[in-house]
Design a protein around this motif. Sequence first.
Motif, mmCIF file in Angstrom:
data_model
loop_
_atom_site.group_PDB
_atom_site.id
_atom_site.type_symbol
_atom_site.label_atom_id
_atom_site.label_comp_id
_atom_site.label_asym_id
_atom_site.label_seq_id
_atom_site.Cartn_x
_atom_site.Cartn_y
_atom_site.Cartn_z
ATOM 1 N N LYS A 116 0.854 -1.191 0.000
ATOM 2 C CA LYS A 116 0.000 0.000 0.000
ATOM 3 C C LYS A 116 0.892 1.244 0.000
ATOM 4 N N THR A 156 0.383 7.151 2.791
ATOM 5 C CA THR A 156 -0.691 8.142 2.798
ATOM 6 C C THR A 156 -0.276 9.291 3.695
ATOM 7 N N THR A 161 -1.566 12.478 5.644
ATOM 8 C CA THR A 161 -2.827 13.020 6.133
ATOM 9 C C THR A 161 -2.862 14.542 6.171
#
Length: 55
Positions: free
Chosen positions: A3, A6, A8
């Motif tokens: 993955k 990410t 934020t």
Amino acid sequence: MAKPLTYTNKVLIGFTDEQIASVDAWRRAQSDLPNRSEAIRRLVEKALDGGQTSN
């Protein structure tokens, strides 16, 4: 497949055409050709580390 990272915290900032051209030239010189966002993250990190970050 792993993955992707990410992030934020998003920050909207503006750049001149010349600044974007400089970022793009820098990122194209990297062996792994980071996307523009990653290139900017690396350059900020490099500046905050006093230029000690590799890549």
